[in-house]
Design an enzyme around this catalytic site. Structure first.
Site, PDB file in Angstrom:
ATOM      1  N   ALA A 178       9.821   2.404  -1.502  1.00 30.60           N
ATOM      2  CA  ALA A 178      10.060   3.234  -2.734  1.00 30.60           C
ATOM      3  C   ALA A 178      10.994   4.416  -2.785  1.00 30.60           C
ATOM      4  O   ALA A 178      11.534   4.629  -3.892  1.00 30.60           O
ATOM      5  CB  ALA A 178       8.647   4.049  -2.861  1.00 30.60           C
ATOM      6  N   GLY A 231       6.785   0.946   5.744  1.00 29.31           N
ATOM      7  CA  GLY A 231       7.668   0.151   5.031  1.00 29.31           C
ATOM      8  C   GLY A 231       7.768   0.163   3.401  1.00 29.31           C
ATOM      9  O   GLY A 231       8.669   0.284   2.700  1.00 29.31           O
ATOM     10  N   CYS A 232       6.521   0.515   2.844  1.00 23.66           N
ATOM     11  CA  CYS A 232       6.521   0.720   1.517  1.00 23.66           C
ATOM     12  C   CYS A 232       7.052   2.092   1.096  1.00 23.66           C
ATOM     13  O   CYS A 232       7.496   2.220  -0.157  1.00 23.66           O
ATOM     14  CB  CYS A 232       4.744   0.521   1.078  1.00 23.66           C
ATOM     15  SG  CYS A 232       4.037  -1.028   1.192  1.00 23.66           S
ATOM     16  N   THR A 233       7.117   2.976   1.861  1.00 20.02           N
ATOM     17  CA  THR A 233       7.595   4.268   1.553  1.00 20.02           C
ATOM     18  C   THR A 233       8.990   4.215   1.513  1.00 20.02           C
ATOM     19  O   THR A 233       9.628   4.688   0.556  1.00 20.02           O
ATOM     20  CB  THR A 233       7.027   5.415   2.603  1.00 20.02           C
ATOM     21  OG1 THR A 233       5.508   5.542   2.475  1.00 20.02           O
ATOM     22  CG2 THR A 233       7.421   6.769   2.188  1.00 20.02           C
ATOM     23  N   ALA A 269       0.896  -1.153  -0.131  1.00 23.48           N
ATOM     24  CA  ALA A 269      -0.036  -0.124   0.046  1.00 23.48           C
ATOM     25  C   ALA A 269       0.866   1.541   0.054  1.00 23.48           C
ATOM     26  O   ALA A 269       2.040   1.520   0.549  1.00 23.48           O
ATOM     27  CB  ALA A 269      -0.721   0.067   1.277  1.00 23.48           C
TER      28      ALA A 269
END
Length: 111
Positions: free
Chosen positions: A52, A47-49, A42
């Protein structure tokens, strides 16, 4: 869920909409050169930020290899636009809102 792809497997073709509202296919992306296709749960999560931003910060290394980075998640095009802008991402994000492409690649999704 389908089995995850192994090294050497042919990637399944797909078409998804990017953060600009343009539909792209796997063939379109591969025509540009090498492809780093990564799936993440998401937009705007810690973690995803971090993941990315890690790709963003290493984009020169990918460019030297003529490799394009593409992120895929179940978020909407609108969410991708915000995520990209807030984090100054320099690569394409694709919206797999129904999780079907993740499933083709054997990537688990929560619905």
């Amino acid at each position: 869920m389908r089995k995850m792809l192994d090294v050497g497997d042919t990637a399944p073709d797909f078409d998804l909409t990017n953060e600009e509202g343009v539909v792209v296919t796997l063939d379109d992306l591969l025509a540009e050169g090498l492809l780093v296709l990564y799936f993440y749960p998401a937009d705007m999560t810690g973690g995803c930020t971090a993941q990315a931003c890690g790709y963003r910060d290493r984009m020169e290394s990918f460019a030297r290899l003529n490799a394009e980075v593409i992120g895929v998640s179940g978020d909407t095009v609108k969410n991708h636009q915000v995520f990209k802008k807030v984090n100054q991402l320099n690569f394409t994000l694709l919206a797999d809102t129904d999780g079907k492409i993740a499933e083709l690649f054997g990537v688990p999704v929560s619905q």
